[in-house]
Design an enzyme around this catalytic site. Structure first.
Site, PDB file in Angstrom:
ATOM      1  N   ASN A  70     -10.242  -0.198   0.379  1.00 32.12           N
ATOM      2  CA  ASN A  70      -8.784  -0.084   0.402  1.00 32.12           C
ATOM      3  C   ASN A  70      -8.242  -0.524  -0.956  1.00 32.12           C
ATOM      4  OD1 ASN A  70      -6.044  -0.437   0.726  1.00 32.12           O
ATOM      5  ND2 ASN A  70      -6.183  -1.549   2.666  1.00 32.12           N
ATOM      6  N   CYS A 127       0.820  -1.228   0.000  1.00 33.55           N
ATOM      7  CA  CYS A 127       0.000   0.000   0.000  1.00 33.55           C
ATOM      8  C   CYS A 127       0.844   1.265   0.000  1.00 33.55           C
ATOM      9  CB  CYS A 127      -0.954  -0.006   1.186  1.00 33.55           C
ATOM     10  SG  CYS A 127      -1.990  -1.468   1.244  1.00 33.55           S
ATOM     11  N   HIS A 185      -3.330   6.932   3.699  1.00 31.47           N
ATOM     12  CA  HIS A 185      -3.758   5.714   2.991  1.00 31.47           C
ATOM     13  C   HIS A 185      -5.164   5.349   3.470  1.00 31.47           C
ATOM     14  CE1 HIS A 185      -4.108   1.785   1.430  1.00 31.47           C
ATOM     15  NE2 HIS A 185      -3.798   1.141   2.546  1.00 31.47           N
TER      16      HIS A 185
HETATM   17  N1  COA Z   1     -18.540  -9.281   8.764  1.00 31.16           N
HETATM   18  C1  COA Z   1     -19.043  -9.594   9.976  1.00 31.16           C
HETATM   19  N2  COA Z   1     -18.264  -9.960  11.003  1.00 31.16           N
HETATM   20  C2  COA Z   1     -16.938  -9.990  10.807  1.00 31.16           C
HETATM   21  C3  COA Z   1     -16.341  -9.681   9.569  1.00 31.16           C
HETATM   22  C4  COA Z   1     -17.212  -9.324   8.514  1.00 31.16           C
HETATM   23  N3  COA Z   1     -16.755  -9.005   7.302  1.00 31.16           N
HETATM   24  N4  COA Z   1     -15.017  -9.809   9.676  1.00 31.16           N
HETATM   25  C5  COA Z   1     -14.755 -10.182  10.943  1.00 31.16           C
HETATM   26  N5  COA Z   1     -15.916 -10.301  11.626  1.00 31.16           N
HETATM   27  C6  COA Z   1     -16.095 -10.676  13.021  1.00 31.16           C
HETATM   28  C7  COA Z   1     -14.954 -11.452  13.580  1.00 31.16           C
HETATM   29  O1  COA Z   1     -15.076 -12.817  13.264  1.00 31.16           O
HETATM   30  C8  COA Z   1     -15.081 -11.179  15.057  1.00 31.16           C
HETATM   31  O2  COA Z   1     -16.088 -12.024  15.575  1.00 31.16           O
HETATM   32  P1  COA Z   1     -15.956 -12.651  17.047  1.00 31.16           P
HETATM   33  O3  COA Z   1     -15.912 -11.469  17.972  1.00 31.16           O
HETATM   34  O4  COA Z   1     -17.179 -13.453  17.144  1.00 31.16           O
HETATM   35  O5  COA Z   1     -14.695 -13.435  17.031  1.00 31.16           O
HETATM   36  C9  COA Z   1     -15.611  -9.756  15.116  1.00 31.16           C
HETATM   37  O6  COA Z   1     -16.152  -9.492  13.812  1.00 31.16           O
HETATM   38  C10 COA Z   1     -14.562  -8.715  15.432  1.00 31.16           C
HETATM   39  O7  COA Z   1     -13.448  -8.950  14.625  1.00 31.16           O
HETATM   40  P2  COA Z   1     -12.155  -8.063  14.730  1.00 31.16           P
HETATM   41  O8  COA Z   1     -11.105  -8.569  13.794  1.00 31.16           O
HETATM   42  O9  COA Z   1     -11.770  -7.881  16.176  1.00 31.16           O
HETATM   43  O10 COA Z   1     -12.727  -6.665  14.199  1.00 31.16           O
HETATM   44  P3  COA Z   1     -12.001  -5.281  14.156  1.00 31.16           P
HETATM   45  O11 COA Z   1     -12.823  -4.270  14.836  1.00 31.16           O
HETATM   46  O12 COA Z   1     -10.551  -5.364  14.521  1.00 31.16           O
HETATM   47  O13 COA Z   1     -12.031  -4.925  12.611  1.00 31.16           O
HETATM   48  C11 COA Z   1     -10.640  -4.951  10.652  1.00 31.16           C
HETATM   49  C12 COA Z   1     -11.383  -5.777  11.678  1.00 31.16           C
HETATM   50  C13 COA Z   1      -9.968  -5.869   9.668  1.00 31.16           C
HETATM   51  C14 COA Z   1     -11.631  -4.046   9.942  1.00 31.16           C
HETATM   52  C15 COA Z   1      -9.595  -4.073  11.394  1.00 31.16           C
HETATM   53  O14 COA Z   1      -8.826  -4.869  12.261  1.00 31.16           O
HETATM   54  C16 COA Z   1      -8.676  -3.379  10.463  1.00 31.16           C
HETATM   55  O15 COA Z   1      -9.071  -2.495   9.720  1.00 31.16           O
HETATM   56  N6  COA Z   1      -7.368  -3.729  10.489  1.00 31.16           N
HETATM   57  C17 COA Z   1      -6.407  -3.110   9.600  1.00 31.16           C
HETATM   58  C18 COA Z   1      -6.562  -3.690   8.237  1.00 31.16           C
HETATM   59  C19 COA Z   1      -5.784  -2.947   7.226  1.00 31.16           C
HETATM   60  O16 COA Z   1      -5.761  -1.753   7.255  1.00 31.16           O
HETATM   61  N7  COA Z   1      -5.132  -3.671   6.324  1.00 31.16           N
HETATM   62  C20 COA Z   1      -4.411  -3.130   5.273  1.00 31.16           C
HETATM   63  C21 COA Z   1      -3.271  -2.340   5.737  1.00 31.16           C
HETATM   64  S1  COA Z   1      -2.614  -1.512   4.422  1.00 31.16           S
END
Ligand code: COA
Length: 327
Positions: A284, A113, A254
């Site tokens: 993204n 990215c 980003h």
């Molecule tokens: N729809 C519904 N539920 C979802 C889901 C989706 N698409 N994806 C994950 N979940 C669930 C998980 O299974 C978890 O369930 P549980 O509590 O029963 O185990 C719950 O939602 C919370 O998951 P979690 O990973 O803790 O959510 P979060 O608030 O951290 O958000 C991201 C997840 C990926 C959005 C977040 O961590 C993020 O943005 N990370 C950075 C990613 C990024 O920027 N990547 C590229 C970098 S360049």
């Protein structure tokens, strides 16, 4: 003082829009979950014939049109991408062919990215040596081709797009790139990576079946590192130029997650009205996210001559970096 200036910007997206509602029919997710956790409402997804190089070419063409520069006048093409058309040739060479930029040399930068910020930094260094050179810095991705459409943790996040900036040297007062700042930490590669397709784990039927050519991510860990690194490198750029956060007219982080962008802006003390966000419509798009946002801001008149613009990137590798520009 000779500086690298942006002569033109351009962006391109595929025709097809995939909404959160559409995703509800593909994986166990909801519009509500995606919107509140990421800020994303829809994203563009490529269809037949649309590739990383065709999107990059379209974005490049628009930046050349804005600048009034012909393809034959381009000296160099740098494409930041993690989803090239092919492993060989490099995507830049294909862009050169599509554009008819017969006098340019071309290569790709592989910095996830952060790809556009890396490409722009390299372009800046070349222009400093040869101010008359005209260089296309591009970020282009077809992340849909390396997305696991059965993994709801990742497939709701990504989209396809391309953005480009044509740069050259100028003696127009204080205008231009003031500083560039790049970092990597390869020790953290396992938090965001693509396991298969390289020499360690070459393509095979097993790899395809397990969809190991797709992005794997530890979202929570990536989130924490993204917030910290984006904040620190932006502070580094401010310090290097002896500027304060309130001097920044437009902060373009980003577009990975609205919560990451909000948190970084809060830590930097940059007010929300000066933070550019379009993740709602694109998701993204990796290396394309910053140049697409820059082009939108440019074409909509949001950027005025003399404005201070801070680009701030983070991605797999990990890689991260910032560019400070006097518009
Ligand atoms: N729809 C519904 N539920 C979802 C889901 C989706 N698409 N994806 C994950 N979940 C669930 C998980 O299974 C978890 O369930 P549980 O509590 O029963 O185990 C719950 O939602 C919370 O998951 P979690 O990973 O803790 O959510 P979060 O608030 O951290 O958000 C991201 C997840 C990926 C959005 C977040 O961590 C993020 O943005 N990370 C950075 C990613 C990024 O920027 N990547 C590229 C970098 S360049």
């Amino acid at each position: 003082m000779n500086r690298t200036v942006i002569l033109g910007t351009g962006a391109a997206v595929p025709n097809k829009v995939l909404t959160n509602k559409d995703l509800e029919t593909i994986v166990d997710t909801s519009d509500e979950w995606i919107s509140t956790r990421t800020g994303i409402k829809s994203r563009y997804i490529a269809e037949d014939g649309e590739t990383t190089s065709t999107l990059a070419t379209e974005a490049a063409r628009r930046s050349l049109d804005m600048a009034g520069v012909r393809p034959a006048e381009v000296d160099m093409i740098i494409v930041g991408t993690t989803s090239p058309d092919m492993v060989m040739p490099n995507t830049g060479a294909l862009v050169q062919k599509h554009l008819g930029a017969s006098n340019a040399f071309a290569f790709d930068v592989y910095a996830a990215c952060s790809g556009f910020v890396y490409a722009l930094t390299i372009a800046d260094k070349f222009v400093k040596e040869n101010p008359e050179k005209k260089i296309l810095a591009i970020g282009s991705e077809l992340l849909s081709s390396i997305t696991d459409w059965q993994d709801r943790n990742t497939c709701v996040l990504f989209g396809d797009a391309a953005g480009a900036a044509l740069v050259s040297g100028s003696n127009d007062g204080e205008r231009g790139i003031l500083s560039t700042h790049l970092h990597s930490d390869g020790c953290l590669w396992e938090l965001l990576y693509i396991p298969g397709g390289g020499c360690v784990y070459p393509p095979s039927a097993e790899m395809a079946e397990k969809r190991d050519y797709c992005i794997r991510m530890h979202g929570n860990e990536v989130y924490k590192h993204a917030v910290r690194s984006l904040t620190e490198v932006a502070q580094e750029a401010l310090l290097a130029n002896q500027l304060d956060p309130e001097d920044v007219d437009l902060f373009i982080p980003h577009q990975a997650n609205i919560r990451i962008m909000t948190k970084v802006a809060e830590r930097l003390k940059i007010s929300p009205d000066r933070v550019y966000m379009n993740i709602e419509r694109y998701g993204n798009t990796s290396s394309a996210s910053i140049p697409v946002a820059l082009d939108e801001a440019n074409r909509s008149g949001r950027l005025k001559p003399g404005d201070l613009v801070l680009l701030d990137a983070f991605g797999g590798g990990f890689t991260w970096g910032a560019v400070m520009i006097r518009w």
